[in-house]
Design a protein around this motif. Structure first.
Motif, PDB file in Angstrom:
ATOM      1  N   GLN A 186      11.799  -7.554  -0.246  1.00 34.94           N
ATOM      2  CA  GLN A 186      10.581  -6.909   0.258  1.00 34.94           C
ATOM      3  C   GLN A 186      10.795  -5.413   0.511  1.00 34.94           C
ATOM      4  O   GLN A 186       9.939  -4.601   0.175  1.00 34.94           O
ATOM      5  CB  GLN A 186      10.102  -7.603   1.521  1.00 34.94           C
ATOM      6  N   LYS A 187      11.928  -5.056   1.077  1.00 32.90           N
ATOM      7  CA  LYS A 187      12.198  -3.658   1.406  1.00 32.90           C
ATOM      8  C   LYS A 187      12.194  -2.771   0.167  1.00 32.90           C
ATOM      9  O   LYS A 187      11.649  -1.670   0.180  1.00 32.90           O
ATOM     10  CB  LYS A 187      13.547  -3.536   2.111  1.00 32.90           C
ATOM     11  N   TYR A 188      12.800  -3.238  -0.916  1.00 38.30           N
ATOM     12  CA  TYR A 188      12.934  -2.432  -2.116  1.00 38.30           C
ATOM     13  C   TYR A 188      11.933  -2.782  -3.208  1.00 38.30           C
ATOM     14  O   TYR A 188      11.936  -2.166  -4.263  1.00 38.30           O
ATOM     15  CB  TYR A 188      14.368  -2.533  -2.654  1.00 38.30           C
ATOM     16  N   GLY A 189      11.083  -3.766  -2.961  1.00 40.68           N
ATOM     17  CA  GLY A 189      10.039  -4.116  -3.911  1.00 40.68           C
ATOM     18  C   GLY A 189      10.545  -4.729  -5.206  1.00 40.68           C
ATOM     19  O   GLY A 189       9.946  -4.540  -6.265  1.00 40.68           O
ATOM     20  N   THR A 194      18.188 -13.085   1.039  1.00 44.52           N
ATOM     21  CA  THR A 194      17.804 -11.902   0.273  1.00 44.52           C
ATOM     22  C   THR A 194      16.339 -11.504   0.431  1.00 44.52           C
ATOM     23  O   THR A 194      15.933 -10.445  -0.053  1.00 44.52           O
ATOM     24  CB  THR A 194      18.083 -12.122  -1.226  1.00 44.52           C
ATOM     25  N   GLU A 195      15.550 -12.307   1.126  1.00 48.80           N
ATOM     26  CA  GLU A 195      14.113 -12.057   1.241  1.00 48.80           C
ATOM     27  C   GLU A 195      13.803 -10.666   1.806  1.00 48.80           C
ATOM     28  O   GLU A 195      12.951  -9.952   1.277  1.00 48.80           O
ATOM     29  CB  GLU A 195      13.458 -13.135   2.099  1.00 48.80           C
ATOM     30  N   ALA A 196      14.466 -10.256   2.851  1.00 44.87           N
ATOM     31  CA  ALA A 196      14.198  -8.944   3.466  1.00 44.87           C
ATOM     32  C   ALA A 196      14.517  -7.807   2.497  1.00 44.87           C
ATOM     33  O   ALA A 196      13.760  -6.829   2.403  1.00 44.87           O
ATOM     34  CB  ALA A 196      15.000  -8.790   4.751  1.00 44.87           C
ATOM     35  N   THR A 197      15.607  -7.926   1.760  1.00 42.77           N
ATOM     36  CA  THR A 197      15.984  -6.883   0.800  1.00 42.77           C
ATOM     37  C   THR A 197      14.973  -6.818  -0.338  1.00 42.77           C
ATOM     38  O   THR A 197      14.591  -5.724  -0.775  1.00 42.77           O
ATOM     39  CB  THR A 197      17.392  -7.164   0.238  1.00 42.77           C
TER      40      THR A 197
END
Length: 59
Positions: free
Chosen positions: A43-46, A38-41
């Motif tokens: 970061q992407k959505y803050g 879930t790390e990328a999600t």
């Protein structure tokens, strides 16, 4: 007779694939798997990640 929709079949396939990846993992390994997944999600959505629900209680 009820038929399973295409979307439901796809969701079930994804769920089973994840289960196959994590079925032999320890609870700590499972937690780390989901954290990395879930790390990328996050970061992407803050999103703000909290350790537990008690952190959200305003004092």
């Amino acid at each position: 007779m009820k038929t399973i929709s295409t979307i439901e079949q796809e969701v079930n396939q994804i769920r089973l694939a994840i289960y196959e990846k994590i079925k032999d993992m320890t609870p700590a390994q499972i937690t780390e798997y989901y954290r990395q997944s879930t790390e990328a999600t996050i970061q992407k959505y803050g999103f703000k990640v909290i350790a537990n629900a008690k952190e959200t209680v305003k004092q």
